[in-house]
Design a protein around this motif. Structure first.
Motif, PDB file in Angstrom:
ATOM      1  N   THR A 192       4.523  -7.444   8.239  1.00 17.43           N
ATOM      2  CA  THR A 192       4.439  -7.456   6.886  1.00 17.43           C
ATOM      3  C   THR A 192       3.342  -8.717   6.596  1.00 17.43           C
ATOM      4  N   VAL A 193       2.522  -8.407   5.493  1.00 16.25           N
ATOM      5  CA  VAL A 193       1.478  -9.355   5.008  1.00 16.25           C
ATOM      6  C   VAL A 193       1.751  -9.605   3.593  1.00 16.25           C
ATOM      7  N   SER A 194       1.814 -10.949   3.269  1.00 15.33           N
ATOM      8  CA  SER A 194       1.893 -11.088   1.723  1.00 15.33           C
ATOM      9  C   SER A 194       1.137 -12.143   1.427  1.00 15.33           C
ATOM     10  N   ALA A 219      -5.451 -10.817   2.233  1.00 20.62           N
ATOM     11  CA  ALA A 219      -4.342  -9.915   2.803  1.00 20.62           C
ATOM     12  C   ALA A 219      -4.995  -8.491   3.143  1.00 20.62           C
ATOM     13  N   THR A 220      -5.920  -7.836   2.231  1.00 15.22           N
ATOM     14  CA  THR A 220      -6.451  -6.780   2.268  1.00 15.22           C
ATOM     15  C   THR A 220      -7.365  -6.838   3.620  1.00 15.22           C
ATOM     16  N   CYS A 277      -5.413  -7.015   6.745  1.00 16.12           N
ATOM     17  CA  CYS A 277      -4.724  -5.597   7.204  1.00 16.12           C
ATOM     18  C   CYS A 277      -5.827  -4.476   7.569  1.00 16.12           C
ATOM     19  N   TYR A 330      -1.338   1.350   7.450  1.00 11.31           N
ATOM     20  CA  TYR A 330      -1.025   0.602   6.729  1.00 11.31           C
ATOM     21  C   TYR A 330      -1.102   0.841   5.313  1.00 11.31           C
ATOM     22  N   SER A 354      -0.090  -0.488   1.389  1.00  9.38           N
ATOM     23  CA  SER A 354      -0.213  -1.602   0.707  1.00  9.38           C
ATOM     24  C   SER A 354       0.398  -1.282  -0.847  1.00  9.38           C
ATOM     25  N   GLU A 408       1.848  -4.374   3.290  1.00 11.95           N
ATOM     26  CA  GLU A 408       1.260  -5.400   2.533  1.00 11.95           C
ATOM     27  C   GLU A 408       1.698  -5.297   1.125  1.00 11.95           C
ATOM     28  N   SER A 409       2.376  -6.375   0.642  1.00  9.71           N
ATOM     29  CA  SER A 409       2.587  -6.318  -0.714  1.00  9.71           C
ATOM     30  C   SER A 409       3.305  -7.908  -0.901  1.00  9.71           C
TER      31      SER A 409
END
Length: 203
Positions: free
Chosen positions: A18-20, A27-28, A31, A42, A44, A98-99
């Motif tokens: 996970t990426v936040s 982040a974008t 990812c 991926y 988002s 991602e969020s």
């Protein structure tokens, strides 16, 4: 990118990551690079938000306004993201989610939870070419933080359960990617003594 450079950037992994982070954190960009290197899907939160807007025949601005009025939109978005996390958490395949709440929503289903950040002035420069203006970005951050606290009792500033926190203003895009790649490639489940517990969320 040459063939040698392409092969060097490939990542062999089965990790659910996970990426936040706040707007303009990178982040974008991260990812997209990770998805390319791992060959994995991926998803988002922004994509899901746009999906909900299309389903309801609303513009993003209109849906954002509705999200300010009640918790229904936020909960619909977060429930979809949590369902995605549940499905991929059991798949034993690489996946990127991602969020802003991805780390919270995935909980212990995620193998690696990443938080990206940068000083506000840096993030403001990064969104200059976006539709969202600087004041709108700041209002959205404050509004979202308040809604997370109100709906789920989440303090978005709580970072202790993230496995990796990076100030993306200190390194270039490729260097940030290299840091995360090193974390993914060096991860050994047999040496993992355990992640910090993620507080449960009642959606």
């Amino acid at each position: 990118m040459t063939v040698d450079e392409q092969s060097m950037s490939e990542i062999d992994t089965t990790l659910f990551v996970t990426v936040s982070g706040p707007p303009g954190c990178g982040a974008t960009t991260l990812c997209e690079r990770l998805s390319e290197a791992t060959g994995c899907p991926y998803v988002s939160g922004g994509d899901i938000f746009r999906e909900i807007a299309e389903e309801r025949d609303l513009t993003l601005t209109q849906l954002t306004a509705k999200a300010e009025e009640s918790d229904e939109i936020d909960r619909a978005l977060d429930q979809r993201l949590q369902t995605i996390a549940e499905e991929w958490g059991m798949a034993n395949k690489p996946f990127l989610l991602e969020s802003r709440l991805a780390g919270w929503l995935a909980g212990d289903r995620a193998d690696l939870r990443i938080w990206l950040d940068a000083p506000e002035e840096v993030r403001v420069r990064r969104i200059e070419d976006r539709v969202e203006t600087e004041p709108e970005m700041r209002v959205r951050e404050v509004s979202e933080a308040g809604r997370y606290q109100s709906y789920y009792e989440i303090d978005i500033g709580e970072r202790e359960f993230y496995d990796l926190t990076i100030n993306t203003a200190r390194w270039g895009k490729e260097a940030v990617f290299d840091i995360v790649r090193a974390a993914l490639e060096s991860y050994e489940p047999s040496e993992d003594d355990g992640a910090f517990e993620t507080p449960a969320i009642d959606l």
